[in-house]
Every structure is written in structure tokens, then in C-alpha cells.
Design an enzyme around this catalytic site. Structure first.
Site, mmCIF file in Angstrom:
data_model
loop_
_atom_site.group_PDB
_atom_site.id
_atom_site.type_symbol
_atom_site.label_atom_id
_atom_site.label_comp_id
_atom_site.label_asym_id
_atom_site.label_seq_id
_atom_site.Cartn_x
_atom_site.Cartn_y
_atom_site.Cartn_z
ATOM 1 N N HIS A 1 40.434 35.297 40.704
ATOM 2 C CA HIS A 1 39.430 36.314 41.051
ATOM 3 C C HIS A 1 38.041 35.895 40.549
ATOM 4 O O HIS A 1 37.929 35.246 39.504
ATOM 5 C CB HIS A 1 39.829 37.643 40.401
ATOM 6 C CG HIS A 1 39.002 38.802 40.840
ATOM 7 N ND1 HIS A 1 38.111 39.422 39.995
ATOM 8 C CD2 HIS A 1 38.916 39.440 42.023
ATOM 9 C CE1 HIS A 1 37.520 40.413 40.641
ATOM 10 N NE2 HIS A 1 37.985 40.450 41.877
ATOM 11 N N SER B 1 54.296 39.738 48.541
ATOM 12 C CA SER B 1 52.937 40.259 48.661
ATOM 13 C C SER B 1 52.763 41.065 49.949
ATOM 14 O O SER B 1 53.336 40.723 50.984
ATOM 15 C CB SER B 1 51.957 39.089 48.634
ATOM 16 O OG SER B 1 50.685 39.539 49.005
HETATM 17 C C1 LIG Z 1 43.539 38.916 41.332
HETATM 18 C C2 LIG Z 1 42.523 39.942 40.939
HETATM 19 N N1 LIG Z 1 42.095 39.992 39.670
HETATM 20 C C3 LIG Z 1 41.186 40.879 39.257
HETATM 21 C C4 LIG Z 1 40.658 41.793 40.128
HETATM 22 C C5 LIG Z 1 39.631 42.746 39.641
HETATM 23 O O1 LIG Z 1 40.202 43.960 39.471
HETATM 24 P P1 LIG Z 1 39.315 45.292 39.345
HETATM 25 O O2 LIG Z 1 38.723 45.512 40.675
HETATM 26 O O3 LIG Z 1 40.349 46.307 38.974
HETATM 27 O O4 LIG Z 1 38.328 45.047 38.285
HETATM 28 C C6 LIG Z 1 41.066 41.799 41.468
HETATM 29 C C7 LIG Z 1 40.496 42.754 42.412
HETATM 30 O O5 LIG Z 1 40.746 42.777 43.563
HETATM 31 C C8 LIG Z 1 42.017 40.848 41.881
HETATM 32 O O6 LIG Z 1 42.419 40.772 43.149
#
Ligand SMILES: Cc1ncc(COP(=O)(O)O)c(C=O)c1O
Length: 561
Positions: free
Chosen positions: A128, A329
Site C-alpha cells: 500500500h 480475495s
Molecule cells: C493493503 C492495504 N494496506 C493499507 C491500507 C490503508 O488502510 P486504511 O485506508 O484503513 O488506512 C489499504 C487501504 O486500502 C490497503 O489496501
């Protein structure tokens, strides 16, 4: 507002109208909400009354605090539920309700840095976007590891990077359900590498923003939790659970949390979290979801989501969009549809790919409406009266361009390239797009007048060009704006051709003979002697086999010698 002198201050009519307008817009947009992993089906009205208090969960949820308007007890219950889901031993792990997955990742990586200030973080290309930012905030050294095409971290690349930096304690940030492709990194594979390279001092954080609320409810999920040796995990609370306010859960090993705890007299408790003031309503949403839907409910919801995901794949494939998902998924990855679709529907796009996520609110009816829009956005054949029709584009700076639409029998590119090759006309640029009932070509040639002449003679297009133009400038521009997207394909193959008239014709003839239908062709690059063409086909495997065939290669070489 409860009765108070402040209640005489009320909203102006104009501002009330603005709020109403916003409400209507959000309601309308929520009908097209397909690409982001936030569930929009929930009813938390039983909790609305708590919004009249200034609740705050500042400090450690497990300890008493001077701020009594808190929901710590409920927060601890939520943590205990997630400890069971993630098989985190209650005695040795700790957690709290965060503002979202990002804060949980920040927390996990913060603990890792306090443990290994000199550590090196490894994370994949598909991690992310928040990870990169967090690493900058924490001033941690890092190496981005290549991803495989399916979105999983490439463990060979990780092994090599770890081998080179064996003297630095590794901190690996694995993703359990990547943002774009829903891929789950191989946690056990990562542990194997630690073992093989005798890296005894290491930290493994799992970013399970969406996957952390899918895998616990599936049979035989891939390893993802504390039993597989992770040190911390972050899960989002507004995704599968559907908290209307963003939130998340972080779990970590207690001994690592103890290293960062600070006693604060003002709040009368230990400061063990990232934020000071913390949301006290969101733990109530999470608690409520587990007391109503519960584990049994989520075991029912997840397979339903996957069924809708499979239905989308089936329908997208019918429309010639290559679509797929990982077995664990609900994220469906497919070729990026044309702009009118991406403007109308909230699907996430990245380069040539898009995804939709079959969350609990996404139904078969949504998918059917989405498919109808994709179908409607496919370029339409304008002229059908002749087998082929051509006209010059009226784009002012591009006087050498020709557009040809037609060829319902799939011969168009084969015939056009052969016709041009027969008089030695060189194709400088090319886009070929399969449209609903045939093919559309956009050609840039080195001699347009001559090309039109030969195309007129060979393909019998003379009657259309110059007399009854089959489509006007605006129509042509509109079609062309869609062509760019149509031409992009996830399973395209690159072919190097001798830059000689006839090379493309031979290639197209072969495809035609082998009945390999070509979805799009682009001349990507042209050098002095070679050109690179991108071919996308509905039968990529057959196309690959044909291109690997020595006989074809020698035929292409013969032709240029
Ligand atoms: C793999 C992954 N990690 C972290 C996040 C971030 O999460 P948040 O939007 O709850 O901060 C996301 C958001 O889509 C994600 O897909």
C-alpha cells in the site's frame, strides 16, 4: 443538542440546503461504489445516542484513565475478538483500535524501529502507498522488493536482497491482500528465507487491511497470522466490517509494546498508542458488528462476496475483458474499461488495470448495470454497408493519418497491411482495436495519398471516402478518445519485427491462418532496422506458442533478407 444556551445558534437556511445537496449527492454516488473495499451495508442507529458525549479513548485501553468518558472496556473486548481471529496469544500480545489500516502499519513499523533502529525494511512493489510514507516518517532504511505479475512479493528477489544485507536486521512488511490485486504474500516462504540465511534477529509485520477480515472466515487459508510467526498485524475496521467511520485494529507482541510505553500523569495512564486522543465511537461500531453479525455471520458473508466476484469475472470475460481474482480475495482485476465507464463508476484504476471489489453491498444487479455500461461504451461500427470504409482524420497536425473501420470477418488488418506492403508503404504508427462488430484501425503512414489510393483500389473503399463520409469529425474524435483505452491489454505480447514493408503483413496472415483473434495492435517503437509491436489477443497462449515457433521467425527473417 441537549438543552443549553448554545442551542440558539442554528444553521442558516442556505447551509441547510448545502447539507441536503451533499446528502443527495452522496446517496447517488453510493449506487456506483464498486472499486473500494468499504462495505456500505450496516445499521448502527442503536449507537447514535453516544454521539452526544465527548467520548475519548486516550491512553492504553487496558488501564484505568483519568478521562472517564471512554469505551475502553468495549475496545478491550474488540481486541480480544481479533486476538482470537489472528490467533494472537492473549497473554503475550496487545492491541488497540486505530484510525485505520495506515495507523496500524505505522504502529507496527514504529515498534520494529524501536527494536531495530538500524534495521532495513523490505516491502513489495504492490504494498500500500502508505508504507512508503511511513518509512519516511520513521526515517527507516528500506528496499522495495519486486512483485510477481499476480501481485505477490517475489521471494527470490527478497532472498537476494536479504543475502546482500545479512548484517542488518531485516524488517519485512508483508501484505495480506494487496490493494490492487488482493494478493497474499507468502509468510512461511519469508520465514524460510530468514532461517536459510540464519537471520535470527528479524521483525515481520503483516498489513492485512482487507485480508485480515477475509482469511479468518475461510477454510484452509494461506498462513497469515501469529501462528505463522508475525510480530504485528494491522486490519481495517471500515472495510469488510463496515464501520461508517474509518478505523482499524493493530495487534502486536507485548514485549515490543513495553519498550515504547511512557507514563503520562495528565491522563493518569500509560501512553502506548500513536495518537493521543482516540476515537471512542469506533470501538463501539466494531463491538456491535461482532455482537450482531458475529463470526457466524462473516462466515456467511465472505462466500457470498466471492460468488459475486466470480459472477463479475464471468461477465467481464464475456465482454472480452481479461478478468481474474486470487482464490482468497474478493478483488476482481480486469482490463481498464473506457473513460465513460470509469467516470461513472467508482472503480479503482492503475495504468492498464482496474479492479472492482465484491464487498457485501455489491450485488449481481450492480454488476449487471456495470456490464451494460461497459457494453454501451464499446466503440460502435458506424458504417456497415461496405466491407471496409476509410476516411482521413481531420486532426489538424496529423495529416498522415487514416482511420479505417469495418472488416466484420476479422480480415481488416491482414488485408490493409498486405495492401500497403505490396507498394512499399511504410506504417509509421498503428492502433488496431477490436470493436463490437469488427475492427477499427488508426494508421500513420509515410505517404497518405498513395496509401488511400491503394486502399481504395484494393479494399473497395473509394465510394465512401470523399463522397459520403461515414462519420464526421466529432464522431471520429469521440471514437478515437476511447481507442486509447481499448488498446491497452494486460496480456499483451511484444514482438520485434524487421522494419521492412511486409513484416507485419506476414505476422497478421499467420495469426489469421491460425485463427488467433487479435484484440489490439500497437506499433510501440520504430528504430532504424527494427520495430516493436504490441499484440493483445483473446488467445494469448496460442499467440505465444505461434510467436515461439521457429518457422514463423524464419519466415519473417526471409522476408527481410
Ligand atoms: C493493503 C492495504 N494496506 C493499507 C491500507 C490503508 O488502510 P486504511 O485506508 O484503513 O488506512 C489499504 C487501504 O486500502 C490497503 O489496501
Amino acid at each position: 443538542m441537549r438543552s443549553h444556551w448554545l442551542s440558539e445558534y442554528s444553521l442558516s437556511t442556505e447551509n441547510e440546503q448545502r447539507l441536503e445537496k451533499l446528502y443527495q449527492e452522496i446517496q447517488k454516488e453510493s449506487e456506483h461504489f464498486l472499486g473500494y473495499p468499504c462495505s456500505s451495508v450496516f445499521d448502527y442507529s442503536a449507537l447514535y445516542r453516544f454521539l452526544q458525549f465527548p467520548l475519548n479513548n486516550a491512553g492504553d485501553p487496558y488501564l484505568p484513565s483519568n478521562y472517564h468518558l471512554n469505551t475502553h472496556d468495549f475496545e478491550c473486548e474488540v481486541i480480544s475478538i481479533f486476538q482470537q481471529l489472528a490467533q494472537a496469544p492473549a497473554g503475550t500480545t496487545w492491541g488497540y483500535v486505530t484510525n485505520g489500516g495506515t495507523e496500524g502499519n505505522h504502529y507496527g513499523l514504529f515498534l520494529s524501529r524501536e527494536l531495530f533502529p538500524e534495521g532495513m525494511v523490505y516491502y513489495s512493489q504492490d504494498a500500500h502507498y502508505s508504507i512508503d510514507k511511513i518509512l519516511r516518517c520513521l526515517n527507516l532504511h528500506s528496499i522495495m522488493i519486486r512483485s510477481q505479475p499476480n501481485g505477490c512479493m517475489d521471494l527470490e528477489d527478497l532472498r537476494e536482497a536479504l543475502r546482500i544485507h545479512r548484517d542488518i536486521p531485516p524488517i519485512v512488511c508483508a501484505t495480506i491482500g494487496t490493494t490492487m490485486k488482493g494478493a497474499v504474500d507468502d509468510i512461511l516462504g519469508i520465514q524460510e528465507i530468514f532461517k536459510d540465511l540464519a537471520l535470527s534477529r528479524h521483525y515481520l509485520h503483516a498489513d492485512a487491511a482487507l485480508g485480515g477480515m477475509i482469511l479468518p472466515f475461510m477454510d484452509n487459508p494461506p498462513p497469515w497470522n501469529f501462528t505463522s510467526g508475525i510480530d504485528s498485524i494491522s486490519i481495517s475496521g471500515h472495510k469488510m466490517i463496515g464501520s461508517p467511520i474509518p478505523c482499524g485494529i493493530v495487534l502486536a507482541k507485548k514485549r515490543n509494546v513495553d519498550r515504547i510505553a511512557q507514563s503520562v500523569e495528565y491522563i493518569g495512564t500509560l501512553d502506548t498508542t500513536l495518537s493521543g486522543s482516540r476515537n471512542a465511537i469506533t470501538p463501539l461500531f466494531l463491538w456491535y458488528a461482532f455482537q450482531t453479525i458475529g463470526v457466524r455471520g462473516f462466515k456467511d458473508i465472505i462466500p457470498r462476496c466471492l460468488q459475486v466476484a466470480d459472477y463479475s469475472i464471468q461477465e467481464l470475460n464475456k465482454l472480452d475483458h481479461h478478468a481474474w481474482r486470487h482464490p482468497y480475495s474478493n478483488t476482481v482485476v480486469f482490463d481498464r474499461p473506457p473513460a465513460p465507464v470509469t467516470q461513472n463508476w467508482q472503480i479503482a484504476c492503475q495504468g492498464s488495470l482496474s479492479h472492482l471489489i465484491a464487498m457485501p453491498h455489491v450485488t449481481v444487479a450492480h454488476i449487471d448495470r456495470f456490464m451494460a455500461d461497459i457494453r454501451a461504451a464499446q466503440p460502435q461500427i458506424i458504417a456497415r454497408s461496405q466491407p471496409f470504409t476509410a476516411c482521413e482524420t481531420l486532426a489538424e497536425n496529423n495529416t498522415q493519418e487514416i482511420i479505417i473501420v469495418g472488416g466484420t470477418d476479422g480480415h481488416l488488418l491482414t488485408d490493409v497491411s498486405a495492401a500497403l506492403a505490396s507498394v512499399g508503404i511504410s506504417i509509421e504508427g498503428l492502433i488496431a482495436v477490436k470493436v463490437e462488430e469488427g475492427t477499427m484501425l488508426r494508421l500513420r503512414v509515410n505517404d497518405r495519398d498513395r496509401a488511400l489510393q491503394i486502399l481504395n483500389q484494393t479494399l473497395d473503399i473509394g465510394r465512401c471516402y470523399g463522397q459520403s463520409r461515414p462519420f464526421n469529425t466529432e464522431e471520429a474524435a469521440q471514437i478515437l478518445s476511447q481507442v486509447e483505452y481499448q488498446a491497452v491489454s494486460g496480456d499483451a505480447l511484444l514482438v520485434e519485427l524487421e522494419d521492412k514493408a511486409g513484416s507485419l503483413a506476414t505476422l497478421m496472415k499467420k495469426c489469421h491462418e491460425k485463427q488467433i483473434s487479435i484484440r489490439s495492435v500497437r506499433l510501440l517503437w520504430r528504430g532504424k532496422e527494427k520495430a516493436i509491436v504490441e499484440l493483445a489477443s483473446a488467445e494469448p497462449t496460442q499467440l505465444k506458442a505461434m510467436l515461439a515457433d521457429q518457422a514463423l521467425t524464419s519466415e519473417l527473417v526471409d522476408l527481410s533478407s
